[in-house]
Enzyme design. Structure first.
Site, PDB file in Angstrom:
ATOM      1  N   ASP A   1       1.990  -2.999   0.743  1.00 40.86           N
ATOM      2  CA  ASP A   1       1.675  -2.207   1.938  1.00 40.86           C
ATOM      3  C   ASP A   1       0.431  -1.336   1.742  1.00 40.86           C
ATOM      4  O   ASP A   1       0.278  -0.666   0.725  1.00 40.86           O
ATOM      5  CB  ASP A   1       2.852  -1.289   2.297  1.00 40.86           C
TER       6      ASP A   1
ATOM      7  N   GLU B   1       8.559  -8.354  13.703  1.00 41.66           N
ATOM      8  CA  GLU B   1       8.799  -8.283  12.263  1.00 41.66           C
ATOM      9  C   GLU B   1       9.165  -6.833  11.976  1.00 41.66           C
ATOM     10  O   GLU B   1       8.340  -5.940  12.121  1.00 41.66           O
ATOM     11  CB  GLU B   1       7.515  -8.693  11.527  1.00 41.66           C
TER      12      GLU B   1
HETATM   13  O1  IGP Z   1      -0.797  -4.220   8.683  1.00 43.85           O
HETATM   14  P1  IGP Z   1      -1.555  -5.455   8.929  1.00 43.85           P
HETATM   15  O2  IGP Z   1      -2.817  -5.501   8.116  1.00 43.85           O
HETATM   16  O3  IGP Z   1      -1.769  -5.714  10.374  1.00 43.85           O
HETATM   17  O4  IGP Z   1      -0.700  -6.687   8.353  1.00 43.85           O
HETATM   18  C1  IGP Z   1       0.649  -7.005   8.773  1.00 43.85           C
HETATM   19  C2  IGP Z   1       1.625  -6.419   7.810  1.00 43.85           C
HETATM   20  O5  IGP Z   1       1.518  -5.023   7.900  1.00 43.85           O
HETATM   21  C3  IGP Z   1       3.095  -6.773   7.857  1.00 43.85           C
HETATM   22  O6  IGP Z   1       3.319  -8.098   8.128  1.00 43.85           O
HETATM   23  C4  IGP Z   1       3.611  -6.359   6.505  1.00 43.85           C
HETATM   24  C5  IGP Z   1       3.925  -5.073   6.164  1.00 43.85           C
HETATM   25  N1  IGP Z   1       4.280  -5.034   4.844  1.00 43.85           N
HETATM   26  C6  IGP Z   1       4.147  -6.261   4.314  1.00 43.85           C
HETATM   27  C7  IGP Z   1       4.345  -6.695   2.994  1.00 43.85           C
HETATM   28  C8  IGP Z   1       4.102  -8.030   2.740  1.00 43.85           C
HETATM   29  C9  IGP Z   1       3.742  -8.912   3.737  1.00 43.85           C
HETATM   30  C10 IGP Z   1       3.570  -8.479   5.061  1.00 43.85           C
HETATM   31  C11 IGP Z   1       3.748  -7.146   5.345  1.00 43.85           C
END
Ligand code: IGP
Length: 261
Positions: free
Chosen positions: A62, A51
């Site tokens: 974020d 991703e």
């Molecule tokens: O950072 P984490 O807590 O591991 O979660 C994934 C996330 O960062 C990534 O999928 C993501 C980054 N920015 C986002 C904004 C919305 C949804 C998802 C995201």
């Protein structure tokens, strides 16, 4: 690559009884020159799908680690246009599907149709748009569909059953189950409501369900993976790449049965 590549990844994993491990990274954190190397590092660690975050000045979902990564990328002059151009150059060397995670503003700058076409030419398989409400996704999803790109939808803890049914209907690629109320970033465990959400979505969805937000070690990835088809890890990996600790990434990934045999 196209959205079929995402389906193929999940089909293979289903055959071997394994769960997907999806890594979020911020494109251009460390400079766009390093993107190919980062992607190859993640592939080598055993990541199934990447991703790829597009830096944006007002990233509402974020947490601090991803925000900082976005600021570093923006400071380095990275933009959606430059990321698509770089992907186009390196796409033949990439062996995992790329799903772009972008707020809608950078996309509007390029225009829906041009974005969808460019993304396709850059080998993008899917797109996640966290600030586009389900009710408004048609405007862009037709362009993505025309270019064989999946629009991956988010399901959250605040989605009730009726909403989950709507989101599952016509879902593409996989569903992204957001495991916590709040922003991205490491946590130490999940509540029963998270597992309840995953059970609910799994009971309805025809496409794979992957869970993300807050996963920061292999144990948490395994615990979530028991309730769905894969996990998404962002902040922990963004931090490791930034700190030059990439060799630790493989330790986050639950072992695949093919690796045990
Ligand atoms: O950072 P984490 O807590 O591991 O979660 C994934 C996330 O960062 C990534 O999928 C993501 C980054 N920015 C986002 C904004 C919305 C949804 C998802 C995201």
């Amino acid at each position: 690559m196209s959205k079929a590549q995402i389906d193929q990844v999940f089909e293979k994993l289903k055959e071997s009884g394994d769960k997907a491990f999806i890594s979020y990274i911020m494109a251009g954190d460390g400079g766009l020159d390093g993107l190919k190397h980062q992607i190859k590092t993640l592939e080598a660690a055993g990541v199934d799908i990447i991703e790829l975050g597009i830096p944006f000045s007002d990233p509402v979902a974020d947490g601090p680690v991803i925000q900082q990564a976005g600021i570093r990328a923006l400071d380095a002059g990275v933009s959606l246009r430059k990321i698509l151009d770089e992907l186009k150059k390196i796409k033949d060397d990439i062996n995992v599907p790329i799903v772009l995670m972008t707020y809608i503003n950078p996309v509007l700058n390029i225009g829906y149709q041009a974005f969808a076409e460019d993304a396709r030419n850059s080998g993008v398989s899917g797109v996640i748009l966290p600030d586009v409400p389900f009710e408004e996704e048609d405007e862009i999803s037709t362009h993505l569909g025309d270019n064989d790109i999946a629009l991956v939808r988010l399901v959250t803890l605040t989605s009730d059953e009726g909403r989950i049914r709507e989101l599952c209907e016509g879902a593409e690629g996989f569903l992204y189950a957001v495991t916590v109320k709040g922003t991205t970033g490491g946590r130490t465990s999940f509540g029963e409501d998270t597992y309840e959400l995953l059970r609910k979505i799994k009971g309805i969805a025809d496409v794979p369900v992957c869970a993300g937000f807050g996963v920061s070690n292999r144990e948490m990835a395994e615990a979530l993976g028991d309730h769905c088809d894969g996990v998404i890890v962002g902040s922990k990996i963004v931090e490791m790449l930034h700190q030059g600790e990439a060799e630790g990434i493989k330790n986050l990934i639950p072992e695949k049965s093919s690796a045990v045999k």
